[in-house]
Design an enzyme around this catalytic site. Structure first.
Site, short mmCIF file in Angstrom:
data_model
loop_
_atom_site.label_atom_id
_atom_site.label_comp_id
_atom_site.label_asym_id
_atom_site.label_seq_id
_atom_site.Cartn_x
_atom_site.Cartn_y
_atom_site.Cartn_z
N GLY A 1 0.82 -1.20 0.00
CA GLY A 1 0.00 0.00 0.00
C GLY A 1 0.85 1.25 0.00
O GLY A 1 2.07 1.20 0.19
N GLY B 1 -7.10 -10.79 -6.00
CA GLY B 1 -5.92 -10.39 -6.77
C GLY B 1 -4.76 -11.32 -6.49
O GLY B 1 -4.94 -12.53 -6.25
N ILE C 1 -2.67 -11.71 -3.91
CA ILE C 1 -2.63 -12.40 -2.63
C ILE C 1 -3.73 -13.45 -2.55
O ILE C 1 -3.50 -14.60 -2.15
CB ILE C 1 -2.74 -11.40 -1.47
CG1 ILE C 1 -1.45 -10.58 -1.36
CG2 ILE C 1 -3.03 -12.12 -0.15
CD1 ILE C 1 -1.50 -9.45 -0.36
N ARG D 1 -14.77 -6.45 -8.25
CA ARG D 1 -15.46 -5.57 -9.20
C ARG D 1 -15.45 -6.16 -10.60
O ARG D 1 -16.43 -6.05 -11.34
CB ARG D 1 -14.79 -4.18 -9.20
CG ARG D 1 -15.15 -3.32 -8.00
CD ARG D 1 -14.43 -2.01 -8.02
NE ARG D 1 -12.98 -2.17 -7.89
CZ ARG D 1 -12.11 -1.18 -7.88
NH1 ARG D 1 -12.52 0.06 -8.01
NH2 ARG D 1 -10.82 -1.42 -7.73
N ARG E 1 -7.41 -4.87 5.25
CA ARG E 1 -7.23 -3.71 6.13
C ARG E 1 -8.24 -3.81 7.27
O ARG E 1 -9.37 -4.27 7.09
CB ARG E 1 -7.43 -2.39 5.36
CG ARG E 1 -6.29 -2.02 4.42
CD ARG E 1 -5.04 -1.64 5.22
NE ARG E 1 -3.90 -1.25 4.38
CZ ARG E 1 -2.93 -2.06 3.99
NH1 ARG E 1 -2.97 -3.33 4.37
NH2 ARG E 1 -1.93 -1.63 3.26
N ASP F 1 -4.85 -10.51 10.87
CA ASP F 1 -3.52 -9.91 10.87
C ASP F 1 -3.61 -8.39 10.79
O ASP F 1 -2.61 -7.70 10.95
CB ASP F 1 -2.67 -10.43 9.72
CG ASP F 1 -1.22 -10.00 9.81
OD1 ASP F 1 -0.63 -10.12 10.92
OD2 ASP F 1 -0.65 -9.51 8.81
N HIS G 1 -0.10 -7.59 12.48
CA HIS G 1 0.17 -7.08 11.12
C HIS G 1 1.59 -7.45 10.68
O HIS G 1 2.40 -6.60 10.35
CB HIS G 1 -0.03 -5.56 11.06
CG HIS G 1 -0.33 -5.09 9.66
ND1 HIS G 1 -1.01 -3.93 9.40
CD2 HIS G 1 -0.02 -5.62 8.44
CE1 HIS G 1 -1.11 -3.75 8.09
NE2 HIS G 1 -0.52 -4.78 7.48
N GLY H 1 2.10 -9.98 8.24
CA GLY H 1 1.98 -10.80 7.05
C GLY H 1 3.20 -10.74 6.15
O GLY H 1 3.57 -11.73 5.52
#
Length: 327
Positions: A83, A161, A163, A184, A245, A269, A293, A295
């Site tokens: 990100g 996607g 991951i 989407r 998130r 996570d 967090h 990962g």
């Protein structure tokens, strides 16, 4: 006496592995931040003056103040993350500065952890450890601590996607039955065939999945999407895993869904806020597994991410498209 190198690059975080920035040394003078975050912003503001590129890390925001301090010669910036929440994207774009990120380098590590959380939540690792800690190991009952099977299950992905697909690839070895996904746009047909995957609407994903994995970015549309309404549409045996998130999940509603056994368990996570306070009510529950967090947190991943960030800025300095542009 060696010739002066044409570019200066600031490594704006103390945790960037030196192996990942070796390729910068031929053409670049490397400046490194010494002070630990989050108290190193004054040092960054001092050292960034006159540099041509920056490798940015941590939670501090790269904004107009930082860019003004750097000066107009700044030609390239790359993060070491999937990100870019730590970058003022509008400001970067306004100044026409190329920005790179490194999402592909994090995929494998995050996918591995996702499977770990799924297993840990489904097989009640947290609860089992607490039974041991409290001397409540039951040797007399065959139905003690029964968990959920992965074999022959339907695994749903909110976000499918890189991951999500890497997780699905790993779960093939667990003999799952099928994959459902909500995105989407539809993924390529060959990917659907590889994973026996079907694109479905959100309500169908909730109703039919034995496991739901959130691997989506945070947007205005995903904010708080997994709330009480969503949990009430899930199977009571369902396990939720979030590696997207934290704010995609309404955490108060998740707490109630777990406490009332409306859903079976969760593995997280990411959460809201981060860091999660040690007294948070979510941590009182037996049926949630939480990791801080991490990962992305393997040594190889950090080196690979630093290497790609370095290649991003070298391309930017050369006026060429970055290998992994963020916009």
């Amino acid at each position: 006496m060696s010739a002066a190198k044409p570019f200066k690059v600031l490594i704006a975080h103390t945790d960037v592995p030196p192996e990942g920035i070796e390729i910068l040394k031929e053409k670049c003078e490397i400046l490194r931040v010494i002070n630990e975050p989050p108290k190193n912003r004054p040092e960054i503001l001092e050292k960034i003056r006159g540099v041509h590129a920056v490798i940015w890390g941590g939670r501090d925001i790269l904004n107009a103040e930082i860019l003004d301090a750097a000066g107009p010669q700044l030609k390239a910036v790359s993060t070491m993350s999937s990100g870019i929440n730590n970058v003022d994207l509008a400001e970067i774009k306004k100044r026409g500065i190329p920005l790179g990120s490194t999402p592909a380098m994090l995929t494998v590590a995050v996918a591995d952890l996702t499977v770990g959380l799924l297993i840990a939540a489904a097989r009640r690792f947290q609860e089992g450890r607490r039974k041991i800690d409290s001397d409540k190991w039951d040797k007399d009952h065959l139905n003690w601590m029964l968990g959920q099977d992965i074999r022959d299950s339907t695994v749903g992905f909110y976000g499918f996607g890189g991951i999500g697909q890497a997780v699905a690839k790993r779960l093939m070895g667990f003999e799952i039955d099928r994959v459902l996904y909500t995105t989407r746009t539809r993924v390529a047909q060959d990917i659907e065939e590889q994973f026996n995957a079907t694109k479905v609407d959100f309500d169908t994903l909730l109703a039919q999945s034995d496991f739901i994995i959130i691997a989506s970015p945070l947007t205005k549309d995903t904010l708080g999407l997994f709330n009480a309404t969503a949990f009430n549409k899930m199977k009571e045996t369902a396990v939720l895993v979030n590696v997207g998130r934290g704010k995609i999940v309404n955490q108060d509603d998740l707490y109630e869904a777990l406490k009332s056994n409306r859903i079976f368990a969760a593995g997280l996570d990411v959460m809201d806020p981060e860091p999660l306070p040690s007294h948070d009510k979510l941590l009182t529950l037996d049926n949630v597994v939480v990791t801080p967090h991490v990962g992305y947190a393997t040594l190889r991943t950090r080196i690979d991410a630093a290497n790609l960030a370095s290649r991003n800025v070298l391309r930017g300095l050369a006026g060429e498209p970055m290998l992994s542009p963020a916009y």
